[in-house]
Write a protein that holds these residues in place. Structure first.
Motif, short mmCIF file in Angstrom:
data_model
loop_
_atom_site.label_atom_id
_atom_site.label_comp_id
_atom_site.label_asym_id
_atom_site.label_seq_id
_atom_site.Cartn_x
_atom_site.Cartn_y
_atom_site.Cartn_z
N PHE A 62 0.79 -1.30 0.11
CA PHE A 62 0.14 -0.22 0.02
C PHE A 62 0.81 1.13 0.12
O PHE A 62 0.62 2.09 -0.80
N SER A 63 1.89 1.18 0.80
CA SER A 63 2.76 2.53 0.94
C SER A 63 3.42 2.94 -0.11
O SER A 63 3.68 4.24 -0.44
N ALA A 64 3.79 2.06 -1.11
CA ALA A 64 4.54 2.34 -2.31
C ALA A 64 3.59 2.12 -3.55
O ALA A 64 4.20 1.94 -4.58
N SER A 65 2.33 2.20 -3.51
CA SER A 65 1.43 1.99 -4.67
C SER A 65 0.31 2.82 -4.56
O SER A 65 -0.09 3.18 -3.67
N VAL A 66 -0.28 2.87 -5.96
CA VAL A 66 -1.57 3.82 -5.86
C VAL A 66 -2.39 2.87 -6.80
O VAL A 66 -2.28 2.50 -7.69
N VAL A 67 -3.85 2.71 -6.16
CA VAL A 67 -4.77 2.13 -6.80
C VAL A 67 -5.58 2.78 -7.60
O VAL A 67 -5.95 3.62 -7.44
N SER A 68 -5.30 2.20 -9.07
CA SER A 68 -6.17 3.09 -10.08
C SER A 68 -7.01 2.28 -10.94
O SER A 68 -6.80 1.27 -11.43
N LEU A 69 -8.47 2.48 -10.56
CA LEU A 69 -9.49 1.99 -11.22
C LEU A 69 -9.65 2.07 -12.70
O LEU A 69 -10.00 1.53 -13.69
N ARG A 70 -9.07 3.58 -12.89
CA ARG A 70 -9.15 3.87 -14.25
C ARG A 70 -8.30 2.95 -15.23
O ARG A 70 -8.40 2.57 -16.49
N ASP A 71 -7.07 2.70 -14.64
CA ASP A 71 -6.01 1.92 -15.54
C ASP A 71 -6.52 0.34 -15.25
O ASP A 71 -6.03 -0.50 -16.01
N GLY A 72 -6.93 0.06 -14.20
CA GLY A 72 -6.98 -1.17 -13.86
C GLY A 72 -6.00 -1.88 -13.37
O GLY A 72 -5.86 -3.43 -13.28
N HIS A 73 -4.93 -1.27 -13.00
CA HIS A 73 -3.62 -2.17 -12.22
C HIS A 73 -2.97 -0.93 -11.35
O HIS A 73 -3.37 0.21 -11.43
N VAL A 74 -2.03 -1.56 -10.63
CA VAL A 74 -1.42 -0.54 -9.72
C VAL A 74 -0.45 0.50 -10.13
O VAL A 74 0.29 -0.04 -11.34
N LEU A 75 -0.30 1.71 -9.86
CA LEU A 75 0.39 2.82 -10.46
C LEU A 75 1.61 2.94 -9.45
O LEU A 75 1.30 2.90 -8.16
N ASN A 91 -3.41 4.63 -0.74
CA ASN A 91 -3.76 5.52 -1.78
C ASN A 91 -4.72 4.65 -2.90
O ASN A 91 -4.51 3.96 -3.66
N VAL A 92 -5.89 5.31 -2.84
CA VAL A 92 -6.72 4.59 -3.74
C VAL A 92 -7.73 6.11 -4.62
O VAL A 92 -8.26 6.89 -4.04
N LEU A 93 -7.35 6.19 -5.87
CA LEU A 93 -7.54 7.05 -6.57
C LEU A 93 -9.29 6.91 -7.00
O LEU A 93 -9.66 5.91 -7.12
N ASP A 94 -9.86 8.18 -7.13
CA ASP A 94 -11.32 8.16 -7.51
C ASP A 94 -11.13 7.72 -8.92
O ASP A 94 -10.31 8.15 -9.55
N PRO A 95 -12.20 7.25 -9.38
CA PRO A 95 -12.25 6.64 -10.86
C PRO A 95 -12.14 7.66 -11.96
O PRO A 95 -11.73 7.55 -12.97
N PHE A 96 -12.63 9.00 -11.33
CA PHE A 96 -12.78 10.06 -12.16
C PHE A 96 -11.92 11.34 -12.10
O PHE A 96 -11.22 11.84 -12.73
N GLU A 97 -12.14 11.53 -10.69
CA GLU A 97 -11.70 12.62 -10.15
C GLU A 97 -10.21 12.23 -9.44
O GLU A 97 -9.76 11.87 -8.33
N LEU A 98 -9.25 12.42 -10.72
CA LEU A 98 -8.01 11.46 -10.37
C LEU A 98 -6.92 12.36 -9.61
O LEU A 98 -5.71 11.73 -9.54
N ASN A 99 -7.39 13.43 -8.80
CA ASN A 99 -6.52 13.98 -7.77
C ASN A 99 -7.18 13.90 -6.57
O ASN A 99 -6.57 14.53 -5.57
N HIS A 100 -8.01 13.15 -6.56
CA HIS A 100 -8.85 12.69 -5.03
C HIS A 100 -8.34 11.32 -4.79
O HIS A 100 -8.80 10.14 -5.37
N ASN A 101 -7.87 11.07 -3.66
CA ASN A 101 -7.34 9.88 -2.82
C ASN A 101 -8.62 9.67 -1.81
O ASN A 101 -8.65 10.33 -0.84
N VAL A 102 -9.50 8.75 -2.26
CA VAL A 102 -10.65 8.57 -1.33
C VAL A 102 -10.20 7.88 -0.16
O VAL A 102 -11.19 7.76 0.63
N ALA A 103 -9.17 7.28 0.05
CA ALA A 103 -8.50 6.73 1.47
C ALA A 103 -7.56 7.79 1.98
O ALA A 103 -6.75 7.48 2.95
N GLY A 104 -7.64 9.05 1.59
CA GLY A 104 -6.81 10.14 2.24
C GLY A 104 -6.80 10.20 3.77
O GLY A 104 -5.98 10.89 4.35
#
Length: 796
Positions: free
Chosen positions: A438-451, A486-499
């Motif tokens: 978790f600490s070194a990854s960003v969850v991106s539902l838009r891409d469907g894989h870890v960033l 870090n879990v990015l919102d699927p559309f608002e990509l500068n919003h971490n919903v687990a911030g």
């Protein structure tokens, strides 16, 4: 100091029954008793006790009796300071007098009569004073009572059937949906009178197919058409056209506010006034204009329903449509989400009882489930980018410059080739996140894989967003807030919903996933018990047990201290260096941490090195090299990253022979394309000695030093200079140890299949005085804070 009745002695120190806190030692106890919280609660308790002595309990009066009537009646016994009535739970009141003898006089009278009815007057109930919890439920026991559900689950024949029963138990029923629809219709009618052509749009749990019985009613007040109406009305008034009485009356409704220039706070205040005065049954209206998304909160008395109204939340409405689509694409999503939400609630990982806090919200949990299903093999759900490509031209949607395009109907999406059942998918969820970094990854539902986290470590102006390659580029420079999860919102990509998640919650989530994954491997999970014992989800939902302290003891025997990777506290220069390092950022960060740890032992705690590896010497020179032009130069002309990895199988990148031996190595973007060895460099080893108990009495010495200096107080481990002076003072004043304390420290960096962190393992090699255990307890909290402080200092 003599202990008062609120302080209780325990095996580990003291416990304050008034403040409900544990205190480790007597100096800390003295500070606590003199502190603001303890003194405030003492005054509050005395005030409550005085109120109880001055008050009487009154019942038996007519429902239409007012506070004034009661105040006038009881004024014959003395001055009445307050009358508290509660007609919701029954007709009764608390009458508070100014003096206790007034209450005694009222109680001494045998009969009381008001408006033809006899009043019952009794002493006010004496309640034990307790520190009130912020939520309605007891914060110590937030688990849901699941006795009835557990009985039904045990009767099921499979875990799949159990998960469907969970959905059936908690989902919104048709009658509940109808009641919510009727309230929405009522609000639509009322608000249309004040905001012509407006729309009340429900979103969130009530309509996204994941609602439960107690979920709030989230509403979006769309005023775009109202703004057009108001502009047209003003234009007509200016030209003298359409001056009908009806038009003027409608325009007068909005004459007090101009929606085109009004601030959200002004509009929300008007919304709150309309709710209070014009909507039957609505009460407890509260405006939160300073929240991230300003909102008006309200409750409906008869429906026992809580709701929110926002005016700037179109993205939330679109997110709701996205969750509806995902539910329609695959029917396995809803049982998984309901089950995992209930599991997280029982494990105290989600469900904030007191509003915002460091727990996962339901939306973040749902996105974690969807992301997991996107990464199954084969995938259960497509990525947001894949959905966008399936949408037709008419379905294109841009909201606040974010690309929110996806098909409107689920039948457009090809069915998944994944045929796993619910039981297997639930097991896979816990396996997936028990090994997640978790600490070194960003969850991106838009891409469907870890960033990788390094994509987000550059300054805001340099951030490259994941949507830029496949959609319109939002004209924004702000990056998501990086936190332990870090879990990015699927559309608002500068919003971490687990911030809002802190490190403790992230660790608890991973630990519970590991425990659940182990349990799901057992027959108790997979097969129904033939002896009538609990099995399957029943044992999975069991609240946390007292097994925690035992595992903590095991950790203490191993003597490990972890320093987690925290991107949000790193200084900008170091963030930029790690961003250039790409996948090899762990090697560079490890070298920085080793340098910080060396500084803590050598310069702050005044330990002496007995033997050091070449890697340790490199780490010693790290800060000096950074200050000398930020060139990462070391004695053998290798970069620190290369030197830390020198003991590995091979060097990640050879130095160009044409540069010559005197040329320093500069960290550049071209040199950061390193192989896998850079991600996991070889461990570092130290052997240290200590002659003084530098861990004993530090807080007192620190307080004394701060009293004689102009420096402001910081938490222990928050200032290198202060802590160094504290150690020096202890060394000068305290007696030395009778025998030398010698200990070894092994440092290694881990990540990938677990959260990225540096693990320090301690091994006492010479401890005849038996003091190392105390030293280690001190280091467990001091060392990570001190290393983080050193890493967070601004670099040259």
């Amino acid at each position: 100091m003599e202990l008062d009745k609120d302080i209780q002695t325990t095996q580990r120190g003291f416990h304050c029954n008034l403040c409900i806190v544990n205190i480790p030692n007597r100096p800390s106890l003295e500070d606590h008793v003199k502190g603001k919280k303890h003194q405030h609660l003492l005054r509050l308790r005395a005030q409550r006790k005085a109120q109880e002595e001055n008050s009487v309990f009154v019942s038996g009066f007519k429902p239409d009796t007012s506070q004034t009537d009661l105040k006038e009646y009881f004024a014959q016994f003395g001055p009445v300071s307050d009358v508290i009535m509660d007609k919701q739970k029954g007709v009764y009141a608390i009458v508070e007098f100014s003096e206790p003898q007034n209450a005694e006089a009222a109680l001494a009278q045998l009969q009381h009569q008001l408006n033809g009815l006899k009043l019952r007057v009794k002493p006010r109930e004496r309640k034990e004073f307790k520190l009130a919890s912020r939520g309605k439920q007891d914060s110590k026991n937030p688990q849901i009572c699941l006795d009835k559900l557990n009985y039904e689950l045990c009767k099921a024949t499979s875990v799949n059937e159990q998960m469907l029963k969970v959905v059936e138990r908690f989902e919104l029923k048709d009658n509940e949906k109808k009641v919510r629809d009727l309230l929405v219709q009522l609000l639509q009618e009322v608000f249309t009178e004040f905001f012509p052509d407006c729309q009340i749009v429900p979103f969130g749990s009530s309509v996204n197919t994941f609602g439960i019985h107690s979920c709030d009613l989230d509403l979006f007040l769309d005023l775009e058409n109202t703004k057009v109406f108001q502009a047209r009305a003003k234009s007509s008034e200016a030209t003298g056209e359409n001056q009908s009485e009806d038009c003027r009356s409608e325009d007068s409704i909005l004459s007090d506010i101009d929606l085109s220039t009004a601030t959200p706070a002004e509009v929300l205040e008007l919304v709150a006034v309309i709710l209070r005065k014009c909507v039957p049954g609505v009460h407890k209206v509260q405006t939160l204009s300073t929240a991230r998304l300003p909102v008006v909160k309200f409750s409906h008395r008869e429906l026992n329903l809580h709701g929110d109204i926002t005016i700037n939340n179109r993205l939330a409405v679109r997110n709701t449509r996205f969750l509806q689509l995902c539910s329609g694409i695959d029917s396995r999503l809803r049982p998984l989400v309901y089950t995992i939400r209930l599991w997280a609630k029982q494990k105290q990982l989600a469900g904030n009882l007191s509003g915002p806090g460091p727990l996962l919200n339901n939306y973040a949990l749902t996105l974690l489930v969807i992301f997991y299903l996107q990464n199954r093999d084969p995938p259960v759900l497509p990525s947001v980018n894949q959905l966008k490509n399936m949408a037709c031209e008419e379905e294109k949607c841009i909201i606040e410059e974010w690309d929110c395009t996806f098909p409107s109907q689920p039948f457009i999406v090809p069915p998944s080739k994944n045929t796993e059942d619910l039981c297997t998918l639930l097991f896979g969820f816990f396996t997936f996140y028990s090994k997640f970094d978790f600490s070194a990854s960003v969850v991106s539902l838009r891409d469907g894989h870890v960033l990788p986290i390094t994509d987000f470590l550059q300054s805001d102006e340099e951030v490259v967003k994941p949507s830029e390659a496949s959609g319109p580029k939002p004209q924004r420079s702000s990056a998501p807030k990086l936190r332990p999860m870090n879990v990015l919102d699927p559309f608002e990509l500068n919003h971490n919903v687990a911030g809002n998640i802190n490190e403790r919650t992230q660790k608890n989530f991973k630990r519970e996933c590991c425990e659940a994954e182990k349990y799901c491997r057992s027959l108790q999970y997979q097969q129904k018990s033939t002896k009538g014992k609990s099995w399957g989800l029943v044992r999975l939902f069991a609240p946390p047990t007292e097994a925690g302290p035992r595992s903590q003891v095991d950790t203490e025997k191993i003597m490990e201290v972890s320093i987690p990777f925290k991107a949000d506290v790193l200084p900008e220069p170091l963030r930029a260096q790690l961003a250039l390092a790409g996948q090899g950022f762990r090697g560079l960060w490890f070298a920085k941490v080793c340098s910080a740890v060396h500084m803590v032992f050598h310069e702050v705690l005044k330990c002496s090195p007995l033997e050091e590896t070449q890697t340790t010497a490199v780490c010693q020179n790290l800060d000096k090299a950074d200050r000398d032009g930020n060139e990462m130069e070391v004695n053998n002309n290798q970069s620190v990253e290369d030197s830390v990895l020198k003991t590995g199988k091979k060097r990640p990148l050879a130095v160009d022979e044409d540069e010559g031996p005197s040329t320093s190595t500069v960290v550049q973007a071209k040199r950061q394309k390193l192989d896998a060895d850079m991600e996991h460099p070889e461990p570092v080893h130290w052997t240290w000695t200590q002659r003084n108990c530098v861990w004993a009495g530090r807080r007192k010495v620190r307080r004394d030093l701060l009293k004689t200096s102009d420096e402001t107080s910081k938490p222990e481990g928050g200032c290198v200079d202060i802590e160094s002076r504290v150690t020096q003072s202890i060394v000068e004043k305290e007696e030395k140890l009778q025998d030398l304390l010698e200990f070894k420290v092994d440092a290694e960096v881990v990540g990938g299949n677990e959260s990225t962190k540096v693990v320090l393992r301690f091994h006492p090699s010479h401890d005849t005085a038996g003091v190392f255990q105390d030293f280690f307890h001190f280091l467990k909290s001091f060392l990570p804070k001190m290393a983080e402080t050193i890493l967070g200092r601004a670099e040259s």
